[in-house]
Design a protein around this motif. Sequence first.
Motif, PDB file in Angstrom:
ATOM      1  N   LYS A   1     -34.213 -34.346  19.830  1.00 44.24           N
ATOM      2  CA  LYS A   1     -32.930 -34.097  20.473  1.00 44.24           C
ATOM      3  C   LYS A   1     -32.331 -35.384  21.032  1.00 44.24           C
ATOM      4  O   LYS A   1     -31.121 -35.520  21.136  1.00 44.24           O
ATOM      5  N   ALA A   2     -33.214 -36.326  21.388  1.00 45.07           N
ATOM      6  CA  ALA A   2     -32.728 -37.584  21.946  1.00 45.07           C
ATOM      7  C   ALA A   2     -31.987 -38.415  20.907  1.00 45.07           C
ATOM      8  O   ALA A   2     -31.179 -39.276  21.248  1.00 45.07           O
ATOM      9  N   TYR A   3     -32.262 -38.162  19.624  1.00 47.77           N
ATOM     10  CA  TYR A   3     -31.635 -38.934  18.563  1.00 47.77           C
ATOM     11  C   TYR A   3     -30.375 -38.207  18.095  1.00 47.77           C
ATOM     12  O   TYR A   3     -30.337 -37.595  17.038  1.00 47.77           O
TER      13      TYR A   3
ATOM     14  N   PHE B   1     -37.401 -44.490  13.635  1.00 50.56           N
ATOM     15  CA  PHE B   1     -37.815 -43.417  12.731  1.00 50.56           C
ATOM     16  C   PHE B   1     -38.519 -42.296  13.488  1.00 50.56           C
ATOM     17  O   PHE B   1     -38.327 -41.119  13.200  1.00 50.56           O
ATOM     18  N   SER B   2     -39.345 -42.669  14.477  1.00 48.54           N
ATOM     19  CA  SER B   2     -40.083 -41.661  15.240  1.00 48.54           C
ATOM     20  C   SER B   2     -39.156 -40.801  16.085  1.00 48.54           C
ATOM     21  O   SER B   2     -39.499 -39.680  16.455  1.00 48.54           O
ATOM     22  N   ARG B   3     -37.955 -41.335  16.402  1.00 47.59           N
ATOM     23  CA  ARG B   3     -37.007 -40.573  17.210  1.00 47.59           C
ATOM     24  C   ARG B   3     -36.113 -39.663  16.378  1.00 47.59           C
ATOM     25  O   ARG B   3     -35.485 -38.746  16.907  1.00 47.59           O
ATOM     26  N   ILE B   4     -36.038 -39.929  15.075  1.00 49.35           N
ATOM     27  CA  ILE B   4     -35.176 -39.119  14.216  1.00 49.35           C
ATOM     28  C   ILE B   4     -35.689 -37.684  14.186  1.00 49.35           C
ATOM     29  O   ILE B   4     -36.865 -37.424  13.980  1.00 49.35           O
TER      30      ILE B   4
ATOM     31  N   GLU C   1     -46.336 -32.903  10.441  1.00 49.69           N
ATOM     32  CA  GLU C   1     -45.110 -33.673  10.667  1.00 49.69           C
ATOM     33  C   GLU C   1     -45.068 -34.215  12.091  1.00 49.69           C
ATOM     34  O   GLU C   1     -44.723 -35.375  12.321  1.00 49.69           O
ATOM     35  N   ARG C   2     -45.436 -33.366  13.070  1.00 45.67           N
ATOM     36  CA  ARG C   2     -45.451 -33.817  14.471  1.00 45.67           C
ATOM     37  C   ARG C   2     -46.484 -34.917  14.660  1.00 45.67           C
ATOM     38  O   ARG C   2     -46.235 -35.915  15.350  1.00 45.67           O
ATOM     39  N   GLU C   3     -47.668 -34.741  14.065  1.00 43.87           N
ATOM     40  CA  GLU C   3     -48.721 -35.744  14.201  1.00 43.87           C
ATOM     41  C   GLU C   3     -48.297 -37.068  13.583  1.00 43.87           C
ATOM     42  O   GLU C   3     -48.559 -38.138  14.140  1.00 43.87           O
ATOM     43  N   ARG C   4     -47.630 -36.998  12.427  1.00 39.29           N
ATOM     44  CA  ARG C   4     -47.160 -38.221  11.773  1.00 39.29           C
ATOM     45  C   ARG C   4     -46.189 -38.969  12.674  1.00 39.29           C
ATOM     46  O   ARG C   4     -46.297 -40.190  12.854  1.00 39.29           O
ATOM     47  N   LYS C   5     -45.246 -38.249  13.261  1.00 36.38           N
ATOM     48  CA  LYS C   5     -44.261 -38.887  14.129  1.00 36.38           C
ATOM     49  C   LYS C   5     -44.925 -39.428  15.392  1.00 36.38           C
ATOM     50  O   LYS C   5     -44.569 -40.503  15.881  1.00 36.38           O
ATOM     51  N   ASN C   6     -45.913 -38.680  15.916  1.00 38.50           N
ATOM     52  CA  ASN C   6     -46.613 -39.156  17.114  1.00 38.50           C
ATOM     53  C   ASN C   6     -47.396 -40.430  16.832  1.00 38.50           C
ATOM     54  O   ASN C   6     -47.430 -41.353  17.652  1.00 38.50           O
TER      55      ASN C   6
ATOM     56  N   PHE D   1     -32.666 -45.523   5.177  1.00 39.14           N
ATOM     57  CA  PHE D   1     -32.903 -44.139   5.602  1.00 39.14           C
ATOM     58  C   PHE D   1     -32.299 -43.895   6.985  1.00 39.14           C
ATOM     59  O   PHE D   1     -31.633 -42.880   7.226  1.00 39.14           O
ATOM     60  N   ILE D   2     -32.514 -44.833   7.902  1.00 39.88           N
ATOM     61  CA  ILE D   2     -31.952 -44.710   9.253  1.00 39.88           C
ATOM     62  C   ILE D   2     -30.424 -44.755   9.193  1.00 39.88           C
ATOM     63  O   ILE D   2     -29.744 -43.979   9.869  1.00 39.88           O
TER      64      ILE D   2
END
Length: 347
Positions: free
Chosen positions: A194-196, A188-191, A124-129, A316-317
């Motif tokens: 904590k920043a989102y 999407f990458s920020r969802i 999941e982390r790799e996908r978002k990165n 989704f957003i």
Amino acid sequence: MEKQEIYDVVIKNLPVGFSIVDLEGTIVDFNPIAEEITGYSREEVINKPHFEILHGTLDRDSCPLLKHALSLKEQAIAVETTIKKKNGEQITLSVTTAPLLDEDGGLSGAVELFRDISEAKQRERERKNILSMFAHDMKNPVTTAGGFLSRLLAGKAGALTEKQKSYLETIREELYKVSDLIADFLEFSRIGAKAYRPVPRPFNIRKNMNNAVEAAKIEADKKGITILFEVSEEMPPTILADPAMIDRVIANLLDNAITYTGKGGTIVVRLSDADNDILVSVTDTGRGIPEEHLPYIFDAFYRISRDTKGSGLGLFIAKTIIEAHGGRIWAESKRDKGSSFSFTLKQ
């Protein structure tokens, strides 16, 4: 078979880790999968404090088993926590816990079932990165290309023929679409980070919605679409919300309505009072959404058909934003009879 034999067979063959602790949090049972996950043998943990062995801390609240099942006497399902294996490796578990009651209803201990989700969390982390990296790396060249196109269209590099201008305008429009896709991927990458998180402040939603409707009329006019804005007189002047986030939701719903409404259609935007909430709805006379697709339209990357434009992230957003505000969002639609998207926010 005796009860104990049945218990032993079931516990030894469970596909997840299993552990029981007494009232003091001392481990009294530990199955083979629990040994495999943690690296500790059953003999090494029996009669040892659960939180000291697996969490390396004396803080009982850091452990779902002790916090929910023993302290609060409640069940907890799929709670994420981290533990240290015997070799020192830190892993993430999904834990389900429940209190154990004796014949008189008194608390006698607690049970937990757990599985290692470290690899899934890493993916999941790799996908978002990857998404974030892709979007950031695409943003600069798109912005640069757009700047040079604007200069060409402004005649900075010499006069252009009408055909050349037409081609360059088409290229610029396509770049705008790419830019919108990049913005969705970045969001999407920020969802989940904590920043989102919404930053609520007094927000004049009536004024902002009116501005959004007026801006949307520019595109709607090109298709001969009429947009009406209806506001309930009981509406409070301001609410507490994150203006940028709510503006994004409203703009997304209006853009979708214009995209999927044919020439000469009508879009009605309503802002009304609904008990302790405000209700926003965007209703169109467009092509509608087939019933079988309605349960999935708020899923990330979901598209009704291959011909559907966009990233599949807009709704989704929007759902993520509204739910982060404590509201809810939903859709109603019938094929060839239009759609209505609605959301609520606290007053």
